[in-house]
Design an enzyme around this catalytic site. Structure first.
Site, mmCIF file in Angstrom:
data_model
loop_
_atom_site.group_PDB
_atom_site.id
_atom_site.type_symbol
_atom_site.label_atom_id
_atom_site.label_comp_id
_atom_site.label_asym_id
_atom_site.label_seq_id
_atom_site.Cartn_x
_atom_site.Cartn_y
_atom_site.Cartn_z
ATOM 1 N N ASP A 291 -19.343 23.872 -1.377
ATOM 2 C CA ASP A 291 -20.804 23.993 -1.355
ATOM 3 C C ASP A 291 -20.981 25.562 -1.292
ATOM 4 O O ASP A 291 -19.947 26.427 -0.627
ATOM 5 C CB ASP A 291 -21.641 23.507 -0.531
ATOM 6 C CG ASP A 291 -23.099 23.716 -0.607
ATOM 7 O OD1 ASP A 291 -23.682 23.818 -1.638
ATOM 8 O OD2 ASP A 291 -23.699 23.874 0.500
ATOM 9 N N SER A 292 -22.099 26.420 -1.606
ATOM 10 C CA SER A 292 -22.343 27.641 -1.283
ATOM 11 C C SER A 292 -22.242 27.737 0.076
ATOM 12 O O SER A 292 -22.434 29.032 0.724
ATOM 13 C CB SER A 292 -23.754 27.936 -1.821
ATOM 14 O OG SER A 292 -24.626 27.268 -1.265
ATOM 15 N N TYR B 141 -26.762 30.983 -3.070
ATOM 16 C CA TYR B 141 -26.152 31.156 -4.591
ATOM 17 C C TYR B 141 -27.464 31.226 -5.203
ATOM 18 O O TYR B 141 -27.643 31.718 -6.309
ATOM 19 C CB TYR B 141 -25.490 30.015 -5.087
ATOM 20 C CG TYR B 141 -23.985 29.802 -4.747
ATOM 21 C CD1 TYR B 141 -23.428 30.895 -3.857
ATOM 22 C CD2 TYR B 141 -23.043 28.850 -5.232
ATOM 23 C CE1 TYR B 141 -21.992 30.782 -3.408
ATOM 24 C CE2 TYR B 141 -21.741 28.891 -5.029
ATOM 25 C CZ TYR B 141 -21.317 29.651 -4.197
ATOM 26 O OH TYR B 141 -19.762 29.627 -3.871
ATOM 27 N N GLY B 142 -28.516 30.507 -4.939
ATOM 28 C CA GLY B 142 -29.763 29.970 -5.635
ATOM 29 C C GLY B 142 -30.596 31.205 -6.016
ATOM 30 O O GLY B 142 -31.326 31.225 -6.893
ATOM 31 N N ASN C 209 -25.939 21.614 -5.962
ATOM 32 C CA ASN C 209 -26.588 21.710 -7.491
ATOM 33 C C ASN C 209 -26.529 22.985 -8.084
ATOM 34 O O ASN C 209 -26.227 22.891 -9.279
ATOM 35 C CB ASN C 209 -27.784 21.076 -7.091
ATOM 36 C CG ASN C 209 -28.094 19.866 -6.683
ATOM 37 O OD1 ASN C 209 -28.213 18.902 -6.986
ATOM 38 N ND2 ASN C 209 -27.960 19.734 -5.010
ATOM 39 N N THR C 210 -26.638 23.929 -7.213
ATOM 40 C CA THR C 210 -26.827 25.237 -8.157
ATOM 41 C C THR C 210 -25.500 25.647 -8.885
ATOM 42 O O THR C 210 -25.375 26.117 -10.032
ATOM 43 C CB THR C 210 -27.234 26.500 -7.053
ATOM 44 O OG1 THR C 210 -28.263 26.034 -6.194
ATOM 45 C CG2 THR C 210 -27.475 27.726 -7.830
ATOM 46 N N GLU D 47 -28.440 27.413 7.069
ATOM 47 C CA GLU D 47 -27.346 28.215 7.167
ATOM 48 C C GLU D 47 -27.130 28.795 8.840
ATOM 49 O O GLU D 47 -26.355 28.824 9.573
ATOM 50 C CB GLU D 47 -27.100 29.387 6.244
ATOM 51 C CG GLU D 47 -26.792 28.949 5.171
ATOM 52 C CD GLU D 47 -25.377 28.350 4.896
ATOM 53 O OE1 GLU D 47 -24.449 29.123 5.372
ATOM 54 O OE2 GLU D 47 -25.133 27.376 4.073
ATOM 55 N N CYS E 194 -31.100 20.079 -3.759
ATOM 56 C CA CYS E 194 -30.187 21.185 -3.089
ATOM 57 C C CYS E 194 -29.591 20.301 -2.104
ATOM 58 O O CYS E 194 -30.125 19.703 -1.202
ATOM 59 C CB CYS E 194 -30.910 22.320 -2.588
ATOM 60 S SG CYS E 194 -29.941 23.464 -1.532
ATOM 61 N N THR E 195 -28.268 20.575 -1.719
ATOM 62 C CA THR E 195 -27.645 19.623 -0.701
ATOM 63 C C THR E 195 -28.002 20.183 0.684
ATOM 64 O O THR E 195 -27.605 19.772 1.715
ATOM 65 C CB THR E 195 -26.107 19.597 -0.979
ATOM 66 O OG1 THR E 195 -25.470 21.181 -1.123
ATOM 67 C CG2 THR E 195 -25.542 18.879 -2.426
ATOM 68 N N HIS E 196 -28.390 21.305 0.988
ATOM 69 C CA HIS E 196 -28.896 21.589 2.203
ATOM 70 C C HIS E 196 -30.164 20.862 2.934
ATOM 71 O O HIS E 196 -30.329 20.736 3.662
ATOM 72 C CB HIS E 196 -29.282 23.273 2.210
ATOM 73 C CG HIS E 196 -28.131 24.155 2.294
ATOM 74 N ND1 HIS E 196 -27.316 24.395 0.782
ATOM 75 C CD2 HIS E 196 -27.799 25.124 3.151
ATOM 76 C CE1 HIS E 196 -26.392 25.482 1.404
ATOM 77 N NE2 HIS E 196 -26.591 25.605 2.596
HETATM 78 N N1 DGL Z 1 -26.497 23.800 -1.329
HETATM 79 C C1 DGL Z 1 -26.842 24.452 -2.574
HETATM 80 C C2 DGL Z 1 -27.541 23.374 -3.653
HETATM 81 O O1 DGL Z 1 -27.088 22.260 -3.658
HETATM 82 C C3 DGL Z 1 -27.456 25.468 -2.188
HETATM 83 C C4 DGL Z 1 -27.623 26.725 -3.196
HETATM 84 C C5 DGL Z 1 -27.875 28.111 -2.505
HETATM 85 O O2 DGL Z 1 -26.855 28.520 -1.703
HETATM 86 O O3 DGL Z 1 -28.667 28.468 -2.828
HETATM 87 O O4 DGL Z 1 -28.035 24.208 -4.430
#
Ligand code: DGL
Length: 269
Positions: A14-15, A46-47, A78-79, A155, A187-189
């Site tokens: 993940d990011s 990442y978003g 997801n991103t 984070e 988003c997985t966060h």
């Molecule tokens: N966990 C990422 C997702 O599912 C977050 C992306 C990010 O870092 O912005 O989109």
């Protein structure tokens, strides 16, 4: 040594730390598999980055996992999926399972006909999400809501402060006002913010997190490919980060609900 210990594990990335919500589901679905998780927290979020940047990071991390000899890759972001899953699939022969916003199940569940999708800016703007809306949302209202700032709170493991709650309220309230009764955690966060999101949304609102579906899909793909471990003992889990080690260690242990040891992703990545 690293190569040997990661060989034939399942790579998950993940990011940042959000993908631990997916790793948790994979651990439950596939307890006998060795897992390796990469949190690219040094480059999160990442978003808010460009597509070129997200694609480069996805390829860097995905290719590193492939070089370690993993037997499959899960994009727990997801991103990264909506921007770069195709690019990664073109570069590897490994099975790649990728999470994406659960618009299809949300459409099946909504009674009001209004679905809210909570996700990052790049995810809500993506062609992949536009396609999901077109495919499944024809006779519904699908409200795509970018939630800048949420990833940063997770984070920092700042899940319950007044500041976090205000930030959640700011983006959830407009969806509720427009009649959304189903919210996709795109988003997985965000599953780490679930308690507060649920409290703000209220009882009549269903929250959807596709992590378990992704874990089932991964299990199915590995079984079909004859790549399940066949072990009977519990698999081990290894954690890597591209950010500050001490911080990552503290945050990831907190979110994983138990002490863990984090290793550094090689800086060339
Ligand atoms: N966990 C990422 C997702 O599912 C977050 C992306 C990010 O870092 O912005 O989109």
């Amino acid at each position: 040594m690293l190569t040997n210990t990661l060989r034939n594990a399942i790579g998950v990335f993940d990011s940042g730390v959000g993908g631990l919500s997916v790793l948790r589901a994979i651990r439950t679905a596939l307890p006998h598999e060795h897992l390796v998780y990469v949190a690219d927290s040094g480059h999160a979020p990442y978003g808010d980055q460009s597509e070129a940047y997200i694609t480069q990071r996805t390829l860097n991390v995905g290719n590193w996992l492939a070089e370690q000899g993993v037997k499959g890759i899960t994009i727990a972001c997801n991103t990264a999926t909506v921007v770069a899953a195709k690019a990664l699939r073109e570069q590897t022969h490994l099975p790649v399972v990728a999470i994406e916003p659960a618009i299809k199940p949300a459409v099946a569940l909504t009674r009001s006909g209004v679905v809210g999708v909570l996700a990052t800016r790049q995810t809500v703007q993506s062609a992949a999400v536009a396609r999901l809306v077109e495919l499944y949302g024809a006779d519904k209202r699908i409200l795509l809501q970018a939630c800048p700032g949420w990833v940063e709170q997770v984070e920092r493991a700042d899940l319950y402060s007044a500041e976090t709650e205000a930030l959640l309220r700011q983006f959830i309230t407009p969806l509720l006002e427009q009649g959304a009764d189903t919210l996709v955690l795109g988003c997985t966060h965000y599953p780490f913010l679930r308690d507060t999101i649920a409290r703000i949304a209220g009882e009549g609102v269903t929250l959807i997190d596709p992590a378990e579906a992704v874990a089932r899909e991964l299990a199915r793909r590995l079984a079909d490919a004859g790549r399940l471990s066949g072990l009977t003992e519990q698999g081990h889990v290894q954690f890597f980060t591209s950010s500050d080690m001490a911080h990552a260690q503290a945050v990831m242990s907190h979110l994983w609900d138990g002490p863990l040891t984090v290793q550094a992703l090689p800086s060339s990545r």
